[in-house]
Structures are given as C-alpha cells and as structure tokens.
Design a protein around this motif. Structure first.
Motif, mmCIF file in Angstrom:
data_model
loop_
_atom_site.group_PDB
_atom_site.id
_atom_site.type_symbol
_atom_site.label_atom_id
_atom_site.label_comp_id
_atom_site.label_asym_id
_atom_site.label_seq_id
_atom_site.Cartn_x
_atom_site.Cartn_y
_atom_site.Cartn_z
ATOM 1 N N ALA A 74 0.874 -1.186 -0.746
ATOM 2 C CA ALA A 74 -0.194 -0.015 0.165
ATOM 3 C C ALA A 74 1.002 1.340 -0.142
ATOM 4 O O ALA A 74 2.042 1.443 0.764
ATOM 5 N N ALA A 75 0.842 2.626 -0.543
ATOM 6 C CA ALA A 75 0.917 3.677 -0.933
ATOM 7 C C ALA A 75 0.526 4.325 0.220
ATOM 8 O O ALA A 75 -0.788 4.576 0.293
ATOM 9 N N ASP A 76 1.001 5.619 0.674
ATOM 10 C CA ASP A 76 0.423 6.917 1.517
ATOM 11 C C ASP A 76 1.476 7.471 1.014
ATOM 12 O O ASP A 76 2.505 7.708 0.677
ATOM 13 N N PRO A 77 0.597 8.556 0.524
ATOM 14 C CA PRO A 77 1.471 10.233 0.591
ATOM 15 C C PRO A 77 1.825 10.695 1.787
ATOM 16 O O PRO A 77 2.978 11.944 1.177
ATOM 17 N N ASN A 78 1.845 10.336 2.551
ATOM 18 C CA ASN A 78 2.129 11.098 3.007
ATOM 19 C C ASN A 78 4.094 11.442 3.224
ATOM 20 O O ASN A 78 4.380 9.384 3.247
ATOM 21 N N ILE A 79 5.179 11.515 4.159
ATOM 22 C CA ILE A 79 6.494 11.515 4.364
ATOM 23 C C ILE A 79 6.495 10.041 4.746
ATOM 24 O O ILE A 79 7.513 9.442 4.607
ATOM 25 N N PHE A 80 6.233 9.768 5.960
ATOM 26 C CA PHE A 80 6.621 9.595 7.288
ATOM 27 C C PHE A 80 5.684 7.838 7.055
ATOM 28 O O PHE A 80 4.261 8.378 6.954
ATOM 29 N N PRO A 81 5.763 7.255 7.195
ATOM 30 C CA PRO A 81 5.138 5.376 7.073
ATOM 31 C C PRO A 81 4.456 5.122 8.270
ATOM 32 O O PRO A 81 5.283 6.033 9.049
ATOM 33 N N THR A 82 3.806 4.855 8.322
ATOM 34 C CA THR A 82 2.429 4.549 9.629
ATOM 35 C C THR A 82 1.807 2.947 9.405
ATOM 36 O O THR A 82 2.528 1.958 8.763
ATOM 37 N N ARG A 83 1.444 2.288 10.783
ATOM 38 C CA ARG A 83 1.182 1.227 10.713
ATOM 39 C C ARG A 83 -0.428 0.992 10.921
ATOM 40 O O ARG A 83 -0.762 0.122 10.475
ATOM 41 N N ILE A 84 -1.306 2.173 9.928
ATOM 42 C CA ILE A 84 -2.794 2.129 10.438
ATOM 43 C C ILE A 84 -2.703 1.982 8.883
ATOM 44 O O ILE A 84 -2.520 2.551 8.045
ATOM 45 N N VAL A 85 -4.100 1.080 8.720
ATOM 46 C CA VAL A 85 -4.237 0.629 7.559
ATOM 47 C C VAL A 85 -5.131 1.951 7.058
ATOM 48 O O VAL A 85 -4.805 2.227 5.593
ATOM 49 N N SER A 86 -6.110 2.778 7.441
ATOM 50 C CA SER A 86 -6.549 3.059 7.246
ATOM 51 C C SER A 86 -5.681 4.377 6.287
ATOM 52 O O SER A 86 -6.299 5.304 5.324
ATOM 53 N N ASP A 87 -4.404 5.156 6.695
ATOM 54 C CA ASP A 87 -3.479 5.867 6.484
ATOM 55 C C ASP A 87 -3.357 5.871 4.686
ATOM 56 O O ASP A 87 -2.522 6.595 3.672
ATOM 57 N N TYR A 88 -3.204 4.814 4.510
ATOM 58 C CA TYR A 88 -2.986 4.306 3.314
ATOM 59 C C TYR A 88 -4.285 4.671 1.813
ATOM 60 O O TYR A 88 -5.288 4.025 2.431
ATOM 61 N N ASP A 89 -3.512 5.038 0.826
ATOM 62 C CA ASP A 89 -4.691 5.802 0.138
ATOM 63 C C ASP A 89 -4.973 4.826 -1.121
ATOM 64 O O ASP A 89 -5.369 4.383 -1.549
ATOM 65 N N PHE A 90 -3.281 4.033 -1.599
ATOM 66 C CA PHE A 90 -3.660 2.903 -3.300
ATOM 67 C C PHE A 90 -3.432 1.583 -2.179
ATOM 68 O O PHE A 90 -2.120 1.534 -1.365
ATOM 69 N N TRP A 91 -3.896 0.790 -3.159
ATOM 70 C CA TRP A 91 -2.981 -0.692 -2.369
ATOM 71 C C TRP A 91 -3.844 -1.782 -3.425
ATOM 72 O O TRP A 91 -3.928 -1.268 -4.608
ATOM 73 N N GLY A 92 -2.583 -2.295 -3.488
ATOM 74 C CA GLY A 92 -2.420 -3.198 -5.029
ATOM 75 C C GLY A 92 -3.483 -4.932 -4.784
ATOM 76 O O GLY A 92 -4.532 -3.941 -3.651
ATOM 77 N N GLN A 93 -3.772 -5.763 -5.544
ATOM 78 C CA GLN A 93 -4.229 -7.101 -5.145
ATOM 79 C C GLN A 93 -3.996 -7.678 -4.051
ATOM 80 O O GLN A 93 -4.787 -8.534 -4.092
ATOM 81 N N GLY A 94 -3.262 -8.112 -3.520
ATOM 82 C CA GLY A 94 -2.555 -9.110 -2.781
ATOM 83 C C GLY A 94 -1.896 -10.002 -3.368
ATOM 84 O O GLY A 94 -1.974 -10.565 -4.624
ATOM 85 N N THR A 95 -0.977 -10.960 -2.828
ATOM 86 C CA THR A 95 -0.566 -12.246 -3.246
ATOM 87 C C THR A 95 -0.405 -12.844 -2.016
ATOM 88 O O THR A 95 -0.002 -12.923 -0.737
ATOM 89 N N GLN A 96 -0.571 -14.336 -2.332
ATOM 90 C CA GLN A 96 -1.294 -15.495 -1.104
ATOM 91 C C GLN A 96 0.589 -15.755 -1.146
ATOM 92 O O GLN A 96 1.337 -16.635 -1.888
ATOM 93 N N VAL A 97 0.974 -16.009 0.250
ATOM 94 C CA VAL A 97 1.620 -16.646 0.630
ATOM 95 C C VAL A 97 0.835 -17.590 1.957
ATOM 96 O O VAL A 97 0.471 -17.279 3.017
ATOM 97 N N THR A 98 2.027 -18.659 1.647
ATOM 98 C CA THR A 98 1.425 -20.431 2.371
ATOM 99 C C THR A 98 2.439 -21.060 2.517
ATOM 100 O O THR A 98 3.660 -20.998 1.865
ATOM 101 N N VAL A 99 2.977 -20.655 4.034
ATOM 102 C CA VAL A 99 4.431 -21.861 4.974
ATOM 103 C C VAL A 99 3.714 -23.086 5.245
ATOM 104 O O VAL A 99 2.550 -23.262 6.183
ATOM 105 N N SER A 100 3.959 -24.179 4.635
ATOM 106 C CA SER A 100 3.511 -25.204 5.170
ATOM 107 C C SER A 100 4.522 -25.746 6.774
ATOM 108 O O SER A 100 5.840 -25.122 6.414
ATOM 109 N N SER A 101 4.011 -26.495 7.453
ATOM 110 C CA SER A 101 5.086 -26.759 8.847
ATOM 111 C C SER A 101 5.631 -28.180 8.152
ATOM 112 O O SER A 101 5.396 -29.076 7.060
#
Length: 124
Positions: free
Chosen positions: A97-124
């Motif tokens: 996700a991309a946030d027009p602010n200079i400093f990064p945050t941990r808050i989902v709602s601060d980010y304006d643009f999002w990708g579609q996602g990629t699946q990561v699966t870790v098997s035990s």
C-alpha cells in the motif's frame, strides 16, 4: 494516482524464504511511504512493515522483526519484502500500500492505494 501490483508469493516450507515485490506506476510513487500488510482467513488486515520515501525510516511488526526486511528502489518504482525464517503463522495474503505522507505509519486507513494481494503459504 498510483497503481500497485504485488508478486512473488507462493508455497514454501517453514524456515524457507520468499521475496515479495510491489511494482508501482505513477510519477509520484517515489515520494510516497509504502507499507506491507497481511490478512489471514478470518482475521483483520495487519501491519507487517513500512518504509519512508527515502528509505531512511523503516518499521516492522514485532512478529516479523529480525526475519523480514523491507527495501525500495525508487528508480525502478519497486518495493520489496524479503521474508526469511518463515513460519506457518506467516501464511496470509500480503498487500502493499502507498501513503502520500512522507513518514510511514502502521495504520491501514492511512494508506490511499492498495494492490490486489499475493498469497503466501508456509507449510509446517
């Protein structure tokens, strides 16, 4: 406007590594903070890592600190998430996700643009 496309996800055994990429379009991407988030089935989207526009400031969730590394190449309009020592609990869809602010945050709602996602699966 910024468009984001994630890649690099897949299936890996516990202890293995993956490198996610987030390719961006848009002239102003180099001035945006970028974050990686993940969402497991039945859970809320959670912060993983973030990086400032100039790579000077980075932040990580406690659960991935020391195992994941975020970096960016502004000339190539790409942000990376190197994931080492993967655990089954890292299994999720990973989003950048991309946030027009200079400093990064941990808050989902601060980010304006999002990708579609990629699946990561870790098997035990």
């Amino acid at each position: 406007q910024v468009q984001l496309v994630e890649s690099g996800g897949g299936l890996v055994q516990a202890g293995g590594s993956l490198r996610l990429s987030c390719a961006a379009s848009g002239r102003t991407f180099g001035t945006y903070a970028v974050g990686w988030f993940r969402q497991a089935p039945g859970k809320e989207r959670e912060f993983v890592a973030a990086i400032s526009w100039n790579s000077i400031t980075t932040g990580y969730a406690d659960s991935v600190k020391g195992r994941f590394t975020i970096s960016r190449n502004n000339a190539g309009n790409t942000v990376y998430l190197q994931m080492d020592s993967l655990k089954p609990e890292d299994t999720a869809v990973y989003y950048c996700a991309a946030d027009p602010n200079i400093f990064p945050t941990r808050i989902v709602s601060d980010y304006d643009f999002w990708g579609q996602g990629t699946q990561v699966t870790v098997s035990s």
